[in-house]
Design an enzyme around this catalytic site. Structure first.
Site: not given
Length: 223
Positions: A117, A164, A192
């Site tokens: 991330c 994502d 994600h």
């Protein structure tokens, strides 16, 4: 397996973190850079897994300058709170604290970095700007496209989820075009956070491919 630590950055700032050591002689070390949720249970688990693979793993708490020892789970409310850290990331400070982690483990052998991330973006930028690294791996770093003009100084591998919602595939294609030397993998259907088994977006099939790829990449370059 691991324990809490304190690191000192080049400007004298003291930050927390977590370190896990292998049972035998280490193959090298890997710096683990957190998501926006801090050095939480998941990031500690990643460190423990890397230690089981023979690496010293160290995760600096890169939000300590703004909120010491911030840790979060993955409920919608917790995610909303954690997003404040990516509203205006303090890149210079995060990189300074990442360098402190690299420096803390460079004596054990070759050092790699892996991030998820926000940490995936930090890992990429670290590969372009910091010293002491031999390899970098980034998972779903949304800001990487902004830094794609900068060439990594070490072998770099990136992982993205096809679905994502925060990282369009056009961004991934831009990175591919600008950085053909970077190894990039896209996971069909993955969202994600697909590697984190504590998130609703966890995709075991994709994670079971991505993690061994990451380990093989480190095994190749951390010699």
């Amino acid at each position: 397996m691991g324990h809490d630590i304190t690191l000192t950055a080049s400007d004298g700032f003291r930050l927390g973190g977590y370190r896990a050591d292998p049972s035998g002689a280490p193959k090298g070390a890997i710096v683990v850079i957190q998501e926006i949720f801090g050095v939480n249970h998941h990031i500690r688990s990643v460190c423990d897994r890397l230690a089981q693979e023979g690496y010293v793993a160290i995760a600096p708490s890169i939000f300590d300058r703004s909120e010491p020892n911030f840790q979060s789970g993955y409920s919608p409310d917790e995610i909303a709170v954690a997003r404040k850290f990516v509203a205006n990331p303090a890149w210079t400070a995060m990189l300074r604290d990442t360098q402190a982690a690299i420096d803390a483990v460079k004596g054990v052998g070759p050092v790699g970095i892996i991030g998820f991330c926000l940490g995936g973006s930090v890992a990429y930028v670290a590969a372009t700007k910091l010293t002491g690294l031999k390899a970098a791996v980034g998972y779903y770093g949304g800001a990487i496209v902004r830094f794609a003009d900068d060439k990594p100084k070490v072998p770099t591998q990136l992982h993205f989820g096809e679905k994502d919602s925060g990282i369009p595939l056009t961004d991934v294609e831009t990175i591919k075009a600008k950085r053909p030397e970077v190894e990039i993998h896209i996971y069909p259907g993955a969202q994600h956070g697909f590697h984190c088994d504590e998130r609703a977006s966890y995709d075991k099939a994709s994670a079971d491919i991505a993690w061994p790829r990451s380990l093989a990449f480190f095994a190749k370059h951390l010699r």
